[in-house]
Write a protein that holds these residues in place. Structure first.
Motif, short mmCIF file in Angstrom:
data_model
loop_
_atom_site.label_atom_id
_atom_site.label_comp_id
_atom_site.label_asym_id
_atom_site.label_seq_id
_atom_site.Cartn_x
_atom_site.Cartn_y
_atom_site.Cartn_z
N LEU A 2 0.83 -1.19 0.00
CA LEU A 2 0.00 0.00 0.00
C LEU A 2 0.87 1.25 0.00
O LEU A 2 1.94 1.28 0.60
N SER A 3 0.40 2.28 -0.67
CA SER A 3 1.13 3.54 -0.69
C SER A 3 0.97 4.26 0.64
O SER A 3 0.08 3.93 1.44
N ALA A 4 1.83 5.24 0.87
CA ALA A 4 1.73 6.03 2.10
C ALA A 4 0.37 6.71 2.19
O ALA A 4 -0.24 6.81 3.27
N ARG A 5 -0.15 7.18 1.06
CA ARG A 5 -1.47 7.83 1.03
C ARG A 5 -2.56 6.86 1.46
O ARG A 5 -3.45 7.19 2.25
N GLN A 6 -2.51 5.62 0.94
CA GLN A 6 -3.52 4.62 1.31
C GLN A 6 -3.43 4.26 2.79
O GLN A 6 -4.44 4.13 3.48
N LEU A 7 -2.21 4.11 3.29
CA LEU A 7 -2.03 3.80 4.71
C LEU A 7 -2.54 4.95 5.58
O LEU A 7 -3.18 4.72 6.61
N PHE A 8 -2.26 6.17 5.17
CA PHE A 8 -2.72 7.35 5.89
C PHE A 8 -4.24 7.35 6.00
O PHE A 8 -4.81 7.56 7.08
N LEU A 9 -4.92 7.09 4.87
CA LEU A 9 -6.38 7.15 4.86
C LEU A 9 -7.02 5.97 5.58
O LEU A 9 -8.08 6.10 6.19
N GLN A 10 -6.38 4.80 5.54
CA GLN A 10 -6.97 3.61 6.15
C GLN A 10 -6.71 3.50 7.65
O GLN A 10 -7.56 3.02 8.40
N HIS A 11 -5.54 3.94 8.09
CA HIS A 11 -5.14 3.62 9.46
C HIS A 11 -4.83 4.82 10.35
O HIS A 11 -4.72 4.66 11.57
N GLN A 12 -4.64 5.99 9.78
CA GLN A 12 -4.31 7.15 10.60
C GLN A 12 -5.58 7.94 10.88
O GLN A 12 -6.34 8.27 9.97
#
Length: 397
Positions: A2-12
């Motif tokens: 997953l990209s940093a953007r996807q991780l940001f939106l899913q988990h942060q």
């Protein structure tokens, strides 16, 4: 992967439905850079944090030097550590005689919480007074001081016995009485859209607090560490607080805050109860090393000397019919426009063109201008050219 953007939106955890979603790979000076070479000129300094710019070489050197020695050792105040001891001494040298006892914390909100407790403990009183459109943080205690009901109604009940006065309104000072433990005021109101009180008002406030025995707490979390053209903003009003809070710009990009008072007051935390205020990470040696370097950079590189001239350059260059007024004290600036709707379009367009700015929590029709103090006149011109382009795209005269 997953990209940093996807991780940001899913988990942060998110706090709005529309985060900026700028991806930043590195930052240097007044610029932030994206993974594909995008460049953004930072006009908000991480909301007043990067006063000496991003990754100032002397701050990086101080951090690296401390990394080679030790990191966290023990909770606040139990072990002698050189970085917080040296920083406390250096801070005391910037302040009037008597303001020489520093309690380090990890953030501005925590500094306010500590100041509130200290005022109650020292005076034995319970009432706290703050101001309309004040912003002092988001924890339960600091939120109780905030002056915008829209920002706190969903979290009630908050602290009892907190009352609010009209800002910069002399008749309201009579409401400060011998019940009042402390009056807590931003020296320059930030999230209200850079509201600067009059010198006469500030001096009357100081006199009233002295008369009734209330402590005057000045919040310089946004406006301290050179932002207004003097090291501390209160220097421009001819007064001295009983307690001073700071954070944001003091760390050179590292998390740190402090509340500062006289030893007589601060010693209230030593008994009844002992350990009257505790913090695990306050005075972290790496943050303190970065903060001392930041303080020295401001002093040794003469950053205060050009603040007024740089602010004037912004005001001259941003003379435009769409900008109704520019309020400021030094490089803490608010450019007022017709409405949030217009301002938001201008901000979004400016970001696409490479200039990052935003608005204020309690003044959403004003653009925030608070660049690193290290910004050059040429960089100011670059930023203003882009802002004017964005304004012209959305405002016709």
């Amino acid at each position: 992967m997953l990209s940093a953007r996807q991780l940001f939106l899913q988990h942060q955890a998110q706090t709005t439905d529309f985060p900026l979603l700028l991806e930043v790979e590195r930052a240097e000076g007044v610029f932030m850079y994206g993974p594909n070479g995008e460049r953004y000129l930072d006009l908000i300094s991480g909301i007043g944090v990067s006063n000496v710019g991003h990754r100032h070489p002397k701050v990086i050197s101080a951090i690296q030097g401390q990394l080679d020695k030790y990191l966290h050792l023990m909770v606040y105040g139990e072990i002698v550590q050189t970085p917080p001891a040296r920083l406390a001494h250096a801070l005391a040298q910037t302040l009037p005689a008597g303001l020489d006892n520093v309690y380090f914390v990890s953030s501005g909100s925590e500094a306010i919480e500590g100041a509130m407790k200290l005022a109650k403990r020292f005076t034995g009183r319970t009432e706290l007074i703050a101001f309309d459109k004040a912003y002092h943080g988001s924890t339960q205690g600091s939120l109780s001081l905030n002056g915008a009901e829209s920002f706190k109604r969903s979290f009630r009940p908050l602290l009892p016995d907190v009352n609010h006065l009209e800002h910069n309104h002399l008749p309201d000072l009579e409401k400060i009485t011998r019940r009042t433990a402390a009056v807590i005021l931003e020296t320059v109101q930030g999230e209200a859209g850079v509201r600067v009180p009059s010198k006469a008002y500030m001096q009357a406030l100081r006199a009233r607090c002295t008369k009734v025995g209330a402590l005057l707490v000045l919040d310089e979390i946004q406006c301290g560490f050179g932002r207004t053209g003097t090291f501390w903003a209160f220097e421009q009003f001819g007064i001295v607080p009983d307690i001073l809070t700071c954070a944001k710009g003091m760390g050179g990009g590292m998390p740190i805050g402090a509340f500062i008072s006289r030893q007589e007051i601060m010693h209230s935390f030593k008994n009844d109860p002992m350990l009257g205020h505790i913090t695990t990470f306050g005075g972290h040696p790496v943050s303190c090393a970065a903060s001392l370097a930041t303080l020295q950079i401001i002093q040794e590189e003469g950053l205060l000397e050009q603040v007024t001239a740089k602010a004037e350059r912004f005001k001259q260059r941003l003379a435009h019919p769409a900008i109704k007024s520019i309020r400021n004290l030094g490089l803490m600036m608010a450019a007022e426009m017709e409405s949030f709707e217009v301002l938001k379009k201008v901000i979004d367009t400016a970001i696409l063109k490479g200039v990052l700015t935003d608005w204020f929590l309690f003044c959403d029709n004003s653009m925030r201008l608070a660049p690193p103090l290290t910004i050059t006149f040429e960089e100011i011109d670059q930023a203003c050219d882009i802002l004017l382009e964005a304004i012209d795209e959305h405002c016709r005269f």
